[in-house]
Design a protein around this motif. Structure first.
Motif, PDB file in Angstrom:
ATOM      1  N   ASP A  28       0.850  -1.188   0.000  1.00 15.22           N
ATOM      2  CA  ASP A  28       0.000   0.000   0.000  1.00 15.22           C
ATOM      3  C   ASP A  28       0.889   1.243   0.000  1.00 15.22           C
ATOM      4  OD1 ASP A  28      -1.721   2.110   0.493  1.00 15.22           O
ATOM      5  OD2 ASP A  28      -2.738   1.139   2.168  1.00 15.22           O
ATOM      6  N   SER A  30      -0.560   4.233  -0.874  1.00  7.65           N
ATOM      7  CA  SER A  30      -1.610   5.221  -1.105  1.00  7.65           C
ATOM      8  C   SER A  30      -1.332   6.554  -0.419  1.00  7.65           C
ATOM      9  CB  SER A  30      -2.974   4.674  -0.674  1.00  7.65           C
ATOM     10  OG  SER A  30      -2.981   4.351   0.699  1.00  7.65           O
ATOM     11  N   ILE A  77      -8.731   1.203   0.738  1.00  2.40           N
ATOM     12  CA  ILE A  77      -7.460   1.827   0.362  1.00  2.40           C
ATOM     13  C   ILE A  77      -7.756   2.933  -0.635  1.00  2.40           C
ATOM     14  CG2 ILE A  77      -5.236   1.445  -0.777  1.00  2.40           C
ATOM     15  CD1 ILE A  77      -5.395  -1.464   0.329  1.00  2.40           C
TER      16      ILE A  77
END
Length: 119
Positions: A28, A30, A77
């Motif tokens: 991840d 993000s 997410i």
């Protein structure tokens, strides 16, 4: 950057071309720009010539839609892109080994679907 190690019982997939892959990990990213999720897969039977780059690219789009998009949705997410990678052996993120075939593609998430980008 947060890595989500794959769960042992939910990591094996057979792509539309018949290539068997397993999820190495989700990463991840993000919180960075661009906000993205990496979905990293391993295909132990993949070689430099088999199954062929066009087939792998088609399989990667399938993995993006069938595996990565649900992960983004299920885990809330906030990613705008997904990068799918498939290698013949597990590798550390960012490591290149000329002896191990690897493919990468980037996709924009649009209306819950992966749209291929020039990577």
């Amino acid at each position: 950057m947060t890595a989500f190690p794959a769960l042992a019982d939910a990591t094996a997939f057979t792509t539309p071309s018949g290539l068997d892959v397993h999820l190495q990990e989700f990463v991840d990213e993000s919180a960075q720009v661009p906000a993205l999720l990496r979905a990293r897969f391993v295909a132990p039977t993949m070689t430099a010539d088999h199954p062929g780059s066009e087939t792998v690219l088609s399989d990667m789009e399938h993995l993006c839609n069938a595996v990565a998009i649900p992960h983004v949705t299920d885990n809330d997410i906030d990613a705008s892109q997904i990068v799918i990678s498939v290698s013949a052996e597990p590798l550390e993120l960012g490591v290149f080994d000329p002896e191990i075939p690897q493919y990468f593609e980037a996709y924009t998430i649009q209306d819950g679907t992966c749209i291929w980008e020039w990577y």
